[in-house]
Design a protein around this motif. Structure first.
Motif, PDB file in Angstrom:
ATOM      1  N   ALA A  28       0.830  -1.198   0.000  1.00 45.53           N
ATOM      2  CA  ALA A  28       0.000   0.000   0.000  1.00 45.53           C
ATOM      3  C   ALA A  28       0.866   1.250   0.000  1.00 45.53           C
ATOM      4  CB  ALA A  28      -0.922   0.018   1.222  1.00 45.53           C
ATOM      5  N   VAL A  29       0.632   2.153  -0.934  1.00 44.83           N
ATOM      6  CA  VAL A  29       1.346   3.424  -0.985  1.00 44.83           C
ATOM      7  C   VAL A  29       0.687   4.377   0.000  1.00 44.83           C
ATOM      8  CG1 VAL A  29       1.997   5.399  -2.431  1.00 44.83           C
ATOM      9  CG2 VAL A  29       1.979   3.090  -3.401  1.00 44.83           C
ATOM     10  N   VAL A  30       1.456   4.840   0.985  1.00 35.95           N
ATOM     11  CA  VAL A  30       0.890   5.721   2.006  1.00 35.95           C
ATOM     12  C   VAL A  30       1.267   7.182   1.776  1.00 35.95           C
ATOM     13  CG1 VAL A  30       0.761   3.933   3.767  1.00 35.95           C
ATOM     14  CG2 VAL A  30       2.865   5.270   3.537  1.00 35.95           C
ATOM     15  N   GLY A  31       2.153   7.436   0.814  1.00 40.01           N
ATOM     16  CA  GLY A  31       2.523   8.829   0.564  1.00 40.01           C
ATOM     17  C   GLY A  31       3.482   8.958  -0.608  1.00 40.01           C
ATOM     18  N   GLU A  32       3.621  10.219  -1.076  1.00 39.89           N
ATOM     19  CA  GLU A  32       4.530  10.532  -2.172  1.00 39.89           C
ATOM     20  C   GLU A  32       5.302  11.798  -1.836  1.00 39.89           C
ATOM     21  OE1 GLU A  32       2.529  10.936  -5.893  1.00 39.89           O
ATOM     22  OE2 GLU A  32       1.410   9.041  -5.695  1.00 39.89           O
ATOM     23  N   GLY A  33       6.516  11.893  -2.380  1.00 40.90           N
ATOM     24  CA  GLY A  33       7.315  13.107  -2.245  1.00 40.90           C
ATOM     25  C   GLY A  33       7.983  13.396  -3.565  1.00 40.90           C
ATOM     26  N   ASN A  34       8.297  14.661  -3.816  1.00 43.86           N
ATOM     27  CA  ASN A  34       8.933  15.003  -5.094  1.00 43.86           C
ATOM     28  C   ASN A  34      10.381  15.457  -4.936  1.00 43.86           C
ATOM     29  OD1 ASN A  34       8.751  17.642  -4.185  1.00 43.86           O
ATOM     30  ND2 ASN A  34       6.950  18.115  -5.428  1.00 43.86           N
ATOM     31  N   ASP A  35      10.929  15.345  -3.721  1.00 44.81           N
ATOM     32  CA  ASP A  35      12.331  15.695  -3.509  1.00 44.81           C
ATOM     33  C   ASP A  35      12.826  15.067  -2.216  1.00 44.81           C
ATOM     34  OD1 ASP A  35      14.451  17.764  -4.701  1.00 44.81           O
ATOM     35  OD2 ASP A  35      14.633  17.747  -2.526  1.00 44.81           O
ATOM     36  N   GLY A  36      14.139  14.815  -2.171  1.00 49.12           N
ATOM     37  CA  GLY A  36      14.722  14.218  -0.978  1.00 49.12           C
ATOM     38  C   GLY A  36      14.591  15.076   0.256  1.00 49.12           C
ATOM     39  N   ALA A  37      14.410  16.378   0.070  1.00 47.69           N
ATOM     40  CA  ALA A  37      14.257  17.279   1.214  1.00 47.69           C
ATOM     41  C   ALA A  37      13.017  16.950   2.033  1.00 47.69           C
ATOM     42  CB  ALA A  37      14.203  18.726   0.730  1.00 47.69           C
ATOM     43  N   GLU A  38      12.030  16.330   1.406  1.00 49.61           N
ATOM     44  CA  GLU A  38      10.777  16.004   2.089  1.00 49.61           C
ATOM     45  C   GLU A  38      10.844  14.694   2.872  1.00 49.61           C
ATOM     46  OE1 GLU A  38       7.099  16.791  -0.309  1.00 49.61           O
ATOM     47  OE2 GLU A  38       8.552  16.779  -1.949  1.00 49.61           O
ATOM     48  N   VAL A  39      11.859  13.899   2.628  1.00 48.03           N
ATOM     49  CA  VAL A  39      11.882  12.535   3.162  1.00 48.03           C
ATOM     50  C   VAL A  39      11.805  12.473   4.690  1.00 48.03           C
ATOM     51  CG1 VAL A  39      13.306  10.458   3.379  1.00 48.03           C
ATOM     52  CG2 VAL A  39      12.968  11.522   1.139  1.00 48.03           C
ATOM     53  N   PRO A  58      16.139  17.627  -7.635  1.00 50.02           N
ATOM     54  CA  PRO A  58      16.717  18.979  -7.735  1.00 50.02           C
ATOM     55  C   PRO A  58      17.312  19.575  -6.468  1.00 50.02           C
ATOM     56  CG  PRO A  58      14.313  19.047  -7.872  1.00 50.02           C
ATOM     57  CD  PRO A  58      14.707  17.615  -7.961  1.00 50.02           C
ATOM     58  N   LEU A  59      16.708  19.390  -5.315  1.00 48.69           N
ATOM     59  CA  LEU A  59      17.192  20.031  -4.092  1.00 48.69           C
ATOM     60  C   LEU A  59      18.096  19.107  -3.290  1.00 48.69           C
ATOM     61  CD1 LEU A  59      13.965  21.930  -2.940  1.00 48.69           C
ATOM     62  CD2 LEU A  59      15.943  22.814  -4.222  1.00 48.69           C
ATOM     63  N   VAL A  60      17.539  17.990  -2.826  1.00 51.37           N
ATOM     64  CA  VAL A  60      18.316  16.985  -2.094  1.00 51.37           C
ATOM     65  C   VAL A  60      18.214  15.681  -2.869  1.00 51.37           C
ATOM     66  CG1 VAL A  60      18.530  15.674   0.050  1.00 51.37           C
ATOM     67  CG2 VAL A  60      17.896  18.099   0.130  1.00 51.37           C
ATOM     68  N   ASP A  61      19.347  15.166  -3.347  1.00 56.65           N
ATOM     69  CA  ASP A  61      19.297  13.951  -4.155  1.00 56.65           C
ATOM     70  C   ASP A  61      19.090  12.721  -3.279  1.00 56.65           C
ATOM     71  OD1 ASP A  61      21.790  13.107  -3.101  1.00 56.65           O
ATOM     72  OD2 ASP A  61      22.897  14.114  -4.696  1.00 56.65           O
ATOM     73  N   GLY A  62      18.896  11.581  -3.945  1.00 57.20           N
ATOM     74  CA  GLY A  62      18.589  10.356  -3.222  1.00 57.20           C
ATOM     75  C   GLY A  62      19.697   9.861  -2.331  1.00 57.20           C
ATOM     76  N   ILE A  63      20.955  10.166  -2.696  1.00 58.95           N
ATOM     77  CA  ILE A  63      22.081   9.727  -1.865  1.00 58.95           C
ATOM     78  C   ILE A  63      22.083  10.467  -0.539  1.00 58.95           C
ATOM     79  CG2 ILE A  63      24.578   9.646  -1.669  1.00 58.95           C
ATOM     80  CD1 ILE A  63      22.919   9.578  -5.046  1.00 58.95           C
ATOM     81  N   GLN A  64      21.972  11.781  -0.607  1.00 60.02           N
ATOM     82  CA  GLN A  64      21.952  12.569   0.617  1.00 60.02           C
ATOM     83  C   GLN A  64      20.710  12.250   1.449  1.00 60.02           C
ATOM     84  OE1 GLN A  64      24.444  14.692   1.784  1.00 60.02           O
ATOM     85  NE2 GLN A  64      23.191  14.471   3.634  1.00 60.02           N
ATOM     86  N   ALA A  65      19.589  12.056   0.776  1.00 61.45           N
ATOM     87  CA  ALA A  65      18.360  11.721   1.496  1.00 61.45           C
ATOM     88  C   ALA A  65      18.493  10.380   2.205  1.00 61.45           C
ATOM     89  CB  ALA A  65      17.175  11.700   0.529  1.00 61.45           C
ATOM     90  N   THR A  66      19.145   9.415   1.552  1.00 59.88           N
ATOM     91  CA  THR A  66      19.378   8.110   2.180  1.00 59.88           C
ATOM     92  C   THR A  66      20.302   8.250   3.380  1.00 59.88           C
ATOM     93  OG1 THR A  66      19.066   6.937   0.079  1.00 59.88           O
ATOM     94  CG2 THR A  66      20.298   5.784   1.800  1.00 59.88           C
ATOM     95  N   ARG A  67      21.361   9.035   3.216  1.00 57.56           N
ATOM     96  CA  ARG A  67      22.296   9.278   4.317  1.00 57.56           C
ATOM     97  C   ARG A  67      21.581   9.954   5.483  1.00 57.56           C
ATOM     98  NH1 ARG A  67      25.506  12.612   1.853  1.00 57.56           N
ATOM     99  NH2 ARG A  67      26.942  11.048   1.034  1.00 57.56           N
ATOM    100  N   ASN A  68      20.759  10.947   5.182  1.00 59.83           N
ATOM    101  CA  ASN A  68      20.029  11.650   6.246  1.00 59.83           C
ATOM    102  C   ASN A  68      19.060  10.722   6.968  1.00 59.83           C
ATOM    103  OD1 ASN A  68      21.340  13.986   5.446  1.00 59.83           O
ATOM    104  ND2 ASN A  68      19.601  14.798   4.289  1.00 59.83           N
TER     105      ASN A  68
END
Length: 232
Positions: A28-39, A58-68
């Protein structure tokens, strides 16, 4: 029920993934985001089991978002991260795996492959394509990490070779004539000795240290051991 958060800056990709999962009874998909900053805020609010993370945003890429999101691995519970990428040889994917992603998917994967990958990482396994890892994680210097490899027992080395071949616990158990519980015990010991967070990072380290050589069959030495036992 496995809950999912989709993070991608392309609305068409998000809607396509949502449509795939709407046809399943256990996802089940519980949400969506359009940038890593929202994660961080989305994960804190929605508590998904798995995050499907785009790499280039564009703002925070997936690598930084994963690290965060995953940090040093001590903040638990954390969702599993499954990276979405266009190119299997993308160096960004390698960085995401190093920072704790459970695996990666090509965006052109078939729907059934995407569904199975989500189920796999949610169950605590990893989704690593051996050919792609061989391209991404070239052998480095042995150093202290290589010496840690030498501290593995013969059976633990066999298990690591099977992991590097992309096999799951049941397949490893069958290949090495072990029980699933024994396989779990060996994997836990390998992770502890290598001081890595998960099986994906263990596989990367195996390539980086030269324990597994690019071009060689990752589980070749285990196969040789099995052949020897059958001949005996």
């Amino acid at each position: 029920m496995i809950t999912l958060l989709i993070v991608d800056d392309e609305p068409l990709v998000r809607s396509g993934l949502r449509a795939i999962f709407e046809g399943t009874a256990d996802l089940a998909v519980v949400g969506e985001g359009n940038d890593g900053a929202e994660v961080p805020s989305l994960v804190a609010r929605l508590r998904p089991d798995v995050v499907l993370m785009d790499v280039r945003m564009p703002l925070v890429d997936g690598i930084q978002a994963t690290r965060n999101l995953l940090g040093d691995g001590t903040r638990m519970p954390a969702p599993k991260v499954l990276v979405l990428t266009t190119f299997g040889s993308d160096d960004y994917v390698y960085e995401a795996l190093r920072h704790g992603a459970a695996g990666f998917l090509l965006k052109r994967s078939r729907p059934e492959e995407i569904i199975q990958a989500v189920r796999t990482v949610a169950a605590g396994d990893s989704v690593v394509f051996p050919e792609a890892v061989r391209q991404l994680a070239g052998p480095g210097h042995k150093g202290s990490a290589g010496r840690v490899m030498e501290g593995l027992s013969a059976r633990e080395k066999d298990v690591l070779g099977e992991l590097a071949a992309g096999r799951n616990n049941a397949e490893i158990a069958s290949a090495l004539y072990l029980s699933p519980e024994t396989v779990k015990t060996h994997i836990a010991s390998v992770l502890a000795k290598l001081q890595v967070r998960d099986r994906t990072q263990a596989v990367i380290l195996a390539y980086e240290t030269g324990f597994i050589r690019p071009g060689a069959h990752p589980a070749g030495h285990a196969a040789a051991r099995r052949h020897g036992r059958r001949q005996a």
